[in-house]
Write a protein that holds these residues in place. Structure first.
Motif, PDB file in Angstrom:
ATOM      1  N   ILE B 103     -10.403  21.256 -40.211  1.00  0.00           N
ATOM      2  CA  ILE B 103     -10.736  22.483 -39.489  1.00  0.00           C
ATOM      3  C   ILE B 103     -12.012  23.080 -40.077  1.00  0.00           C
ATOM      4  CG2 ILE B 103      -9.912  24.777 -38.845  1.00  0.00           C
ATOM      5  CD1 ILE B 103      -7.058  23.700 -39.467  1.00  0.00           C
ATOM      6  N   HIS B 128      -7.531  31.810 -45.069  1.00  0.00           N
ATOM      7  CA  HIS B 128      -6.287  31.413 -44.414  1.00  0.00           C
ATOM      8  C   HIS B 128      -5.128  31.790 -45.329  1.00  0.00           C
ATOM      9  CE1 HIS B 128      -5.963  28.021 -47.211  1.00  0.00           C
ATOM     10  NE2 HIS B 128      -7.280  27.986 -47.109  1.00  0.00           N
ATOM     11  N   ALA B 134      -4.471  27.113 -41.211  1.00  0.00           N
ATOM     12  CA  ALA B 134      -5.201  27.642 -40.055  1.00  0.00           C
ATOM     13  C   ALA B 134      -6.044  28.848 -40.463  1.00  0.00           C
ATOM     14  CB  ALA B 134      -4.207  28.047 -38.968  1.00  0.00           C
TER      15      ALA B 134
END
Lengths: 186, 228
Positions: B103, B128, B134
């Motif tokens: 990510i 995060h 995430a």
């Protein structure tokens, strides 16, 4: 069963204070400061050459001791060495951060003399194995190690101070450390 | 890179204790200490071996008001116990860092490739939860400014504020950077402690921010600062 109280020797005392600090005792931290601050301030001041920065290093170090006393684990034997380490790393960080101004500043009078083994006649260093082993080193290796530990000089600083190439200084330091360790037999 | 070969590892530990490493290398050793037991043992041995040299610095009286300054800045004993909590959060975060990499890579590419009038940021971090990769905020810093842009909504709990902190490389002491405004967009001055190896963190604090200057509530989001 009654056990007579063990008289507190200084190393034991520091350990006991640290144990109390781990439990959140502010008086214990104040007592540690009372006992150790002159010694530790001296160490930071020699590395930083400025009282205001040395005070900042000591303040950060005691905050770290307060928050992080748990990092004094049983694998460490010597509480004073642990404390010295915390103060030196804070002072070295500050020195790196202020590197530009430091090299430009004139050296304070008490830093005009380079650290020498004879400087501290009453210190633990006298008659110590470390002193004997340092004296056995080649002069450049010994001086590099003293300048780095006591004055906080980096490889690059030592190269400037001794007018030697950086690579040469790095090898003085590395060979000096290796010989010291071999000489100390550990 | 921390070497694995014992002699190299020991030499690096010796140089770290001696203080000859540059800021980046020293920060790398400091950051590796907690997880690398061999390195930690080598550093402790060198600290104890060289410790008598500390006596070459003559003792000196610190400023008279220094203890008062220290005492005034101490977090309460309760807050001090947040220290281990923060370290646990950091350890968890490291465990999740690999999962976050994919990510992070795509967001980083976005940050670096988007046209920006003031040039690309020097530092980026993805904040995060310590337990989930995430990202919730994207932090970018450069040209003297630090910005946080929300990626996902993360409102403060009712009656509380979210406070942003930087933990400088090689340090475990967070420094306050300010409160996250409602809406989640934060712009502030770039802190000098921001750099490779630093960590940004967000904690839940009473309205108006931590009264002690250190996190008093849980650290809910955390992110590793990387150079671009």
């Amino acid at each position: 069963m009654y056990e007579p109280p063990t008289p507190l020797t200084p190393p034991r005392m520091a350990r006991d204070l640290i144990a109390a600090i781990q439990r959140g005792s502010e008086p214990a931290l104040r007592e540690l400061y009372r006992r150790e601050s002159r010694r530790l301030f001296g160490i930071a001041r020699r590395i930083l050459g400025r009282d205001d920065l040395a005070a900042e290093a000591l303040q950060e170090a005691f905050l770290q001791v307060w928050q992080n006393a748990a990092s004094f684990t049983p694998e460490r034997g010597d509480a004073a060495a642990w404390l010295t380490g915390i103060v030196r790393y804070r002072a070295l960080d500050l020195r790196r951060r202020h590197a530009r101004e430091m090299s430009a500043e004139p050296m304070p009078a008490d830093r005009l003399t380079e650290p020498a083994l004879e400087d501290s006649p009453e210190a633990r260093l006298v008659e110590s194995a470390l002193r004997r082993c340092l004296e056995a080193l080649e002069g450049n290796q010994r001086q590099s190690i003293l300048l780095a530990y006591v004055e906080g000089l980096s490889h690059a600083d030592i190269a400037v101070r001794s007018a030697a190439p950086l690579g040469t200084v790095k090898s003085w330091v590395r060979r000096g450390l290796l010989s010291l360790k071999a000489c100390l037999g550990a | 890179m921390i070497p694995t070969e014992p002699e190299e590892l020991d030499a690096l530990a010796g140089e770290y204790v001696l203080g000859t490493l540059d800021a980046e290398a020293a920060a790398e050793v400091a950051a590796a200490l907690e997880a690398n037991a061999a390195l930690r043992r080598a550093v402790i041995s060198w600290e104890e071996r060289l410790h008598p040299l500390a006596d070459l610095a003559p003792p000196a009286d610190p400023p008279l008001d220094l203890w008062d300054r220290i005492a005034a800045n101490l977090p309460s004993a309760g807050a001090a116990r947040q220290g281990p909590a923060l370290r646990r959060a950091l350890a968890l975060w490291r465990a999740n860092a690999i999962a976050a990499t994919a990510i992070a890579a795509s967001l980083l590419a976005y940050v670096l490739l988007r046209p920006a009038p003031s040039g690309p940021p020097a530092w980026v971090a993805l904040l995060h939860a310590p337990t989930a990769p995430a990202p919730v905020w994207l932090a970018t810093a450069g040209n003297g400014a630090l910005r946080l842009d929300p990626i996902a909504a993360y409102p403060a709990p009712p009656g509380r504020d979210l406070e942003l902190w930087v933990i400088p490389a090689g340090s475990k002491v967070p420094r306050p950077l300010g409160l996250i405004p409602a809406g989640g967009r934060f712009v502030g001055a770039q802190p000098p402690a921001l750099g490779s190896g630093a960590v940004l963190a967000i904690s839940i604090e009473p309205k108006g921010g931590s009264p002690t200057g250190l996190p008093t509530g849980p650290v809910v989001l955390i992110g590793d600062v990387r150079g671009t």
